[in-house]
Design an enzyme around this catalytic site. Structure first.
Site, short mmCIF file in Angstrom:
data_model
loop_
_atom_site.label_atom_id
_atom_site.label_comp_id
_atom_site.label_asym_id
_atom_site.label_seq_id
_atom_site.Cartn_x
_atom_site.Cartn_y
_atom_site.Cartn_z
N ARG A 4 39.40 34.76 42.86
CA ARG A 4 40.32 34.98 41.96
C ARG A 4 40.76 33.49 41.47
O ARG A 4 41.78 33.46 40.62
CB ARG A 4 41.53 35.85 42.51
CG ARG A 4 41.50 37.25 41.71
CD ARG A 4 42.42 38.08 42.37
NE ARG A 4 42.97 39.39 41.66
CZ ARG A 4 42.52 40.35 42.16
NH1 ARG A 4 41.68 40.90 43.23
NH2 ARG A 4 42.97 41.44 41.38
N LYS B 137 35.41 47.37 38.06
CA LYS B 137 34.67 46.60 39.06
C LYS B 137 34.50 47.52 40.46
O LYS B 137 33.33 47.50 40.94
CB LYS B 137 35.47 45.45 39.64
CG LYS B 137 35.76 44.40 38.55
CD LYS B 137 36.39 42.96 39.14
CE LYS B 137 37.79 43.29 39.77
NZ LYS B 137 38.85 43.55 38.81
N ARG C 74 50.08 41.24 36.08
CA ARG C 74 48.46 41.17 36.56
C ARG C 74 47.45 40.49 35.62
O ARG C 74 46.50 39.75 35.93
CB ARG C 74 47.93 42.45 37.39
CG ARG C 74 48.86 42.69 38.55
CD ARG C 74 48.81 44.35 38.84
NE ARG C 74 47.45 44.69 39.14
CZ ARG C 74 46.89 45.93 39.07
NH1 ARG C 74 47.70 47.17 38.75
NH2 ARG C 74 45.89 46.21 39.56
N ARG D 293 44.87 55.55 36.21
CA ARG D 293 44.46 55.58 37.56
C ARG D 293 45.49 55.58 38.52
O ARG D 293 45.43 56.44 39.63
CB ARG D 293 43.75 54.21 37.82
CG ARG D 293 43.14 54.25 39.18
CD ARG D 293 42.61 52.75 39.22
NE ARG D 293 43.23 51.58 39.62
CZ ARG D 293 42.49 50.40 39.66
NH1 ARG D 293 41.30 50.07 39.76
NH2 ARG D 293 43.39 49.40 40.01
N ARG E 204 48.68 54.00 43.61
CA ARG E 204 49.01 52.45 43.62
C ARG E 204 50.23 52.21 42.92
O ARG E 204 50.41 52.38 41.61
CB ARG E 204 48.09 51.83 43.42
CG ARG E 204 46.67 51.35 44.53
CD ARG E 204 45.64 50.74 44.05
NE ARG E 204 45.95 49.66 43.20
CZ ARG E 204 44.92 48.42 42.97
NH1 ARG E 204 43.83 49.04 43.25
NH2 ARG E 204 45.47 47.46 42.66
#
Ligand code: AMP
Length: 193
Positions: free
Chosen positions: A89, A14, A146, A128, A134
């Site tokens: 969400r 996204k 998640r 990532r 992160r």
């Protein structure tokens, strides 16, 4: 205005696609995840509150998230449209967004849902993590939580907009440019822009 919800599980691309779309269609990109990380970086009260949820891969409560999103939209009224990334969400967030846009005489133009399977998500996010730093990307059990939260709380958002024919499913697997072309193809046939 064109108001696009860029939808999909964590790691579906996204953010990457939003960056390309905003350039092409001249839209304001609003990522609630980025807004929370900015607040955390500035050690604000909102950031501290959000952090405890984000660290576990849980959703930040709707009241906090909706208020922050509303502030961002209201601070940027003179734009040609918005790309919402990571918002809404939950179904209550969708309803709040519809109300917010209706106050401006606007509505959600479309929801574009990037389809990516679970194993691809896990491998993309672990990769990532090496550059994003992160912590919620670095731990496989948090990533899997998640994904579960996405399936349970967030997929109903796609069903919510499907009722008005606004949800479009896009294959999110492939080269960045290929996925971008698929998204643009859908945007261009839907709006004459
Ligand atoms: P993201 O950068 O979109 O992957 O979001 C990172 C984390 O921020 C999520 O796992 C949630 O904890 C929180 N978050 C971001 N957007 C929302 C939202 N719309 N509602 C609730 N929590 C959110």
């Amino acid at each position: 205005m064109i108001n696009i919800i860029l939808f999909g599980p964590p790691g579906s691309g996204k953010g990457t696609q939003a960056a390309k779309l905003l350039e092409k269609y001249n839209l304001l990109h609003i990522s609630t995840g980025d807004l929370f990380r900015y607040e955390i970086g500035n050690k604000t009260e909102l950031g501290l509150k959000a952090r405890s949820y984000m660290d576990k891969g849980e959703l930040v409560p709707d009241s906090v998230t909706i208020g922050m999103l509303r502030n961002k939209v209201e601070a940027n009224p003179d734009v040609e449209g918005y790309i919402f990334d990571g918002f809404p969400r939950t179904v209550p967030q969708s309803k709040a967004l519809d109300i917010l846009l209706a106050e401006k005489g606007e509505e959600v133009t479309m929801l574009l849902e990037l389809l990516v399977n679970d194993e691809e998500i896990v491998s993309r996010l672990l990769e990532r993590a090496k550059v994003s730093g992160r912590s919620d990307d670095a731990d496989e059990s948090i990533i899997r939580n998640r994904i579960e939260v996405y399936k349970k709380n967030t997929t109903p958002v796609a069903d919510f907009y499907a009722k008005t024919g606004k949800t479009h499913k896009i294959n999110g697997i492939g080269e960045i440019e290929e996925v971008f072309e698929r998204l643009c193809g859908k945007i261009d046939v839907t709006c004459s822009c």
